[in-house]
Design a protein around this motif. Structure first.
Motif, PDB file in Angstrom:
ATOM      1  N   VAL A   1       6.860  16.414  13.274  1.00  0.00           N
ATOM      2  CA  VAL A   1       7.392  15.566  12.193  1.00  0.00           C
ATOM      3  C   VAL A   1       8.026  16.441  11.108  1.00  0.00           C
ATOM      4  O   VAL A   1       7.349  17.274  10.492  1.00  0.00           O
TER       5      VAL A   1
ATOM      6  N   ALA B   1      -7.129   7.210   6.263  1.00  0.00           N
ATOM      7  CA  ALA B   1      -5.734   6.851   6.020  1.00  0.00           C
ATOM      8  C   ALA B   1      -5.010   7.867   5.142  1.00  0.00           C
ATOM      9  O   ALA B   1      -3.815   8.116   5.311  1.00  0.00           O
TER      10      ALA B   1
ATOM     11  N   VAL C   1       0.866  -1.184   0.000  1.00  0.00           N
ATOM     12  CA  VAL C   1       0.000   0.000   0.000  1.00  0.00           C
ATOM     13  C   VAL C   1       0.901   1.232   0.000  1.00  0.00           C
ATOM     14  O   VAL C   1       1.942   1.242   0.650  1.00  0.00           O
TER      15      VAL C   1
ATOM     16  N   CYS D   1       1.543   2.601  10.278  1.00  0.00           N
ATOM     17  CA  CYS D   1       1.775   1.346   9.544  1.00  0.00           C
ATOM     18  C   CYS D   1       3.260   1.129   9.266  1.00  0.00           C
ATOM     19  O   CYS D   1       3.704  -0.012   9.123  1.00  0.00           O
TER      20      CYS D   1
ATOM     21  N   LEU E   1      -0.864  -6.538  10.728  1.00  0.00           N
ATOM     22  CA  LEU E   1      -1.586  -6.610   9.447  1.00  0.00           C
ATOM     23  C   LEU E   1      -1.269  -7.917   8.727  1.00  0.00           C
ATOM     24  O   LEU E   1      -0.137  -8.399   8.758  1.00  0.00           O
TER      25      LEU E   1
HETATM   26  C1  FAD Z   1      12.999  13.633   5.144  1.00  0.00           C
HETATM   27  C2  FAD Z   1      12.112  12.818   6.040  1.00  0.00           C
HETATM   28  C3  FAD Z   1      11.964  13.191   7.358  1.00  0.00           C
HETATM   29  C4  FAD Z   1      11.136  12.445   8.217  1.00  0.00           C
HETATM   30  N1  FAD Z   1      11.001  12.848   9.507  1.00  0.00           N
HETATM   31  C5  FAD Z   1      10.163  12.173  10.345  1.00  0.00           C
HETATM   32  C6  FAD Z   1       9.982  12.615  11.682  1.00  0.00           C
HETATM   33  O1  FAD Z   1      10.507  13.634  12.135  1.00  0.00           O
HETATM   34  N2  FAD Z   1       9.154  11.866  12.473  1.00  0.00           N
HETATM   35  C7  FAD Z   1       8.503  10.749  12.013  1.00  0.00           C
HETATM   36  O2  FAD Z   1       7.769  10.139  12.778  1.00  0.00           O
HETATM   37  N3  FAD Z   1       8.664  10.314  10.749  1.00  0.00           N
HETATM   38  C8  FAD Z   1       9.481  11.003   9.905  1.00  0.00           C
HETATM   39  N4  FAD Z   1       9.646  10.573   8.610  1.00  0.00           N
HETATM   40  C9  FAD Z   1       8.948   9.330   8.182  1.00  0.00           C
HETATM   41  C10 FAD Z   1       7.612   9.521   7.425  1.00  0.00           C
HETATM   42  O3  FAD Z   1       7.419  10.797   6.926  1.00  0.00           O
HETATM   43  C11 FAD Z   1       6.420   9.089   8.263  1.00  0.00           C
HETATM   44  O4  FAD Z   1       6.537   7.776   8.747  1.00  0.00           O
HETATM   45  C12 FAD Z   1       5.076   9.253   7.470  1.00  0.00           C
HETATM   46  O5  FAD Z   1       4.099   9.534   8.417  1.00  0.00           O
HETATM   47  C13 FAD Z   1       4.626   8.044   6.627  1.00  0.00           C
HETATM   48  O6  FAD Z   1       3.361   8.361   6.010  1.00  0.00           O
HETATM   49  P1  FAD Z   1       3.147   8.157   4.459  1.00  0.00           P
HETATM   50  O7  FAD Z   1       1.721   8.448   4.173  1.00  0.00           O
HETATM   51  O8  FAD Z   1       4.151   8.904   3.664  1.00  0.00           O
HETATM   52  O9  FAD Z   1       3.431   6.570   4.364  1.00  0.00           O
HETATM   53  P2  FAD Z   1       3.878   5.666   3.142  1.00  0.00           P
HETATM   54  O10 FAD Z   1       5.308   5.871   2.808  1.00  0.00           O
HETATM   55  O11 FAD Z   1       2.905   5.781   2.017  1.00  0.00           O
HETATM   56  O12 FAD Z   1       3.685   4.227   3.828  1.00  0.00           O
HETATM   57  C14 FAD Z   1       4.499   3.844   4.925  1.00  0.00           C
HETATM   58  C15 FAD Z   1       4.359   2.333   5.192  1.00  0.00           C
HETATM   59  O13 FAD Z   1       3.060   2.026   5.703  1.00  0.00           O
HETATM   60  C16 FAD Z   1       2.384   1.109   4.822  1.00  0.00           C
HETATM   61  N5  FAD Z   1       1.035   1.648   4.709  1.00  0.00           N
HETATM   62  C17 FAD Z   1       0.727   2.943   4.432  1.00  0.00           C
HETATM   63  N6  FAD Z   1      -0.590   3.087   4.457  1.00  0.00           N
HETATM   64  C18 FAD Z   1      -1.136   1.906   4.745  1.00  0.00           C
HETATM   65  C19 FAD Z   1      -2.478   1.465   4.904  1.00  0.00           C
HETATM   66  N7  FAD Z   1      -3.502   2.327   4.769  1.00  0.00           N
HETATM   67  N8  FAD Z   1      -2.694   0.185   5.193  1.00  0.00           N
HETATM   68  C20 FAD Z   1      -1.655  -0.673   5.323  1.00  0.00           C
HETATM   69  N9  FAD Z   1      -0.357  -0.307   5.198  1.00  0.00           N
HETATM   70  C21 FAD Z   1      -0.101   0.959   4.905  1.00  0.00           C
HETATM   71  C22 FAD Z   1       3.126   1.202   3.489  1.00  0.00           C
HETATM   72  O14 FAD Z   1       2.972   0.003   2.738  1.00  0.00           O
HETATM   73  C23 FAD Z   1       4.535   1.419   3.969  1.00  0.00           C
HETATM   74  O15 FAD Z   1       5.070   0.180   4.415  1.00  0.00           O
HETATM   75  C24 FAD Z   1      10.460  11.287   7.728  1.00  0.00           C
HETATM   76  C25 FAD Z   1      10.618  10.904   6.381  1.00  0.00           C
HETATM   77  C26 FAD Z   1      11.432  11.656   5.550  1.00  0.00           C
HETATM   78  C27 FAD Z   1      11.569  11.233   4.112  1.00  0.00           C
END
Ligand code: FAD
Length: 299
Positions: A107, A80, A35, A123, A167
């Motif tokens: 974040v 989500a 996903v 997730c 999951l």
């Molecule tokens: C430059 C940078 C800085 C960051 N700084 C922080 C920080 O300060 N703090 C922090 O906590 N995180 C940080 N992150 C990590 C990231 O941004 C977070 O974890 C973010 O919230 C992930 O959300 P997303 O929608 O982008 O997830 P995605 O990348 O789309 O998915 C993340 C994972 O979850 C799974 N997934 C997503 N949605 C679902 C669903 N609905 N059902 C089942 N599985 C699912 C995906 O398959 C994947 O494995 C950073 C990342 C980057 C690149």
């Protein structure tokens, strides 16, 4: 040695027409389909070669995934696909769940939060996830769509290890539901990183409290720790002290000490184990003081 990848590897972008179609596709391609929501974890891990997905399944817009809805009776539903910035700027979140807005605001950067989602943060199951602690202490429950239809997954048993969750193949988290909050609450998220923005936490401490006339102290506190164990950690030992004893400065200090000894940290690239323990004590103490100050004013 893992070589740096010059760009994203090839993958097929899949946009199913329904949640059932998405669940079936994910189950049929277990191990090679993922996903994707904001992609802020996914694309980085794929570019680095750590994840080798053949298919990315975009579920944005399916079912309730775009919903952000609050009612005093039902609480808050965060779909989500709702971005962190949408959560942070929601008046309902600011009024009723300011702790969640504070945690999400810690974040990375504004730009990242325009893509990143709370559900993706959960997730991804990183022990350093900044919003996970708030979702746990607020009593968050995940709504999951799988091959057998919908079910719910409480967050306190969801995390199995770094990157590992409860999951199953075909499962999609469609939303997180957070119950109505008590009339008076106070919360604090304290994050220690190596720099002020854009870094994962060395230690993250979430504290949440509210009056409860059924317990000896008259107040209930919830504490969750990030980046100290393979999964986000709650600290029942510390919470019990705050339930049993009158809330005084000495009680807050005792609870912070209980948090310090509640885990066995490791030395890692971000800091040593001893420093991590000491910072858990200090941040827990400061967060408890901040929460208590707000609660005693409201009381
Ligand atoms: C430059 C940078 C800085 C960051 N700084 C922080 C920080 O300060 N703090 C922090 O906590 N995180 C940080 N992150 C990590 C990231 O941004 C977070 O974890 C973010 O919230 C992930 O959300 P997303 O929608 O982008 O997830 P995605 O990348 O789309 O998915 C993340 C994972 O979850 C799974 N997934 C997503 N949605 C679902 C669903 N609905 N059902 C089942 N599985 C699912 C995906 O398959 C994947 O494995 C950073 C990342 C980057 C690149």
């Amino acid at each position: 040695m893992q070589m740096a990848h010059p760009g994203l590897p090839e993958f097929d972008y899949i946009r199913p027409g329904s949640l059932m179609e998405a669940s079936q596709f994910l189950a049929e391609h277990a191990g090679e389909a993922r996903v994707v929501l904001g992609g802020t974890d996914t694309f980085v891990r794929m570019r680095d070669g750590a994840w080798k997905a053949k298919y990315l399944v975009d579920i944005k817009g399916l079912g309730e995934t775009n919903t952000l809805q609050y009612s005093p009776a039902e609480g808050l539903v965060i779909g989500a696909a709702v971005t962190m910035n949408r959560v942070i700027t929601s008046p309902d979140v600011q009024n009723c769940y300011p702790l969640l807005a504070e945690a999400a605001h810690s974040v990375a950067s504004y730009q990242l939060r325009n893509r990143a989602t709370i559900v993706g943060n959960i997730c991804n199951a990183s022990p350093a996830g900044d919003t996970t602690g708030a979702c746990i202490v607020l009593g968050g429950v995940l709504r999951v769509h799988g091959l057998d239809g919908f079910r719910t997954e409480p967050l306190d048993t969801f995390f199995k290890g770094p990157g590992k969750t409860g999951l199953r193949p075909g499962d999609i988290v469609t939303a997180i539901q957070i119950p109505p909050s008590p009339d008076f609450t106070a919360g604090k998220y304290m994050k220690l990183g190596r720099n002020a923005i854009g870094d994962l936490s060395i230690v993250g401490v979430t504290v949440y409290g509210y009056p409860d006339t059924t317990v000896p102290s008259g107040f209930r506190f919830k504490i969750a720790l990030a980046s100290v164990a393979p999964v986000p950690l709650v600290v029942p030992q510390a919470e019990a002290i705050l339930v049993e004893k009158p809330v005084t400065e000495a009680t807050l200090e005792e609870a912070a000490q209980a948090a310090r000894v509640a885990f066995t940290p490791i030395d890692d690239v971000r800091c040593g184990a001893r420093y991590r323990k000491q910072m858990v004590r200090n941040l827990t103490h400061t967060a408890l003081q901040a929460v208590w100050q707000q609660l005693s004013k409201k009381g």
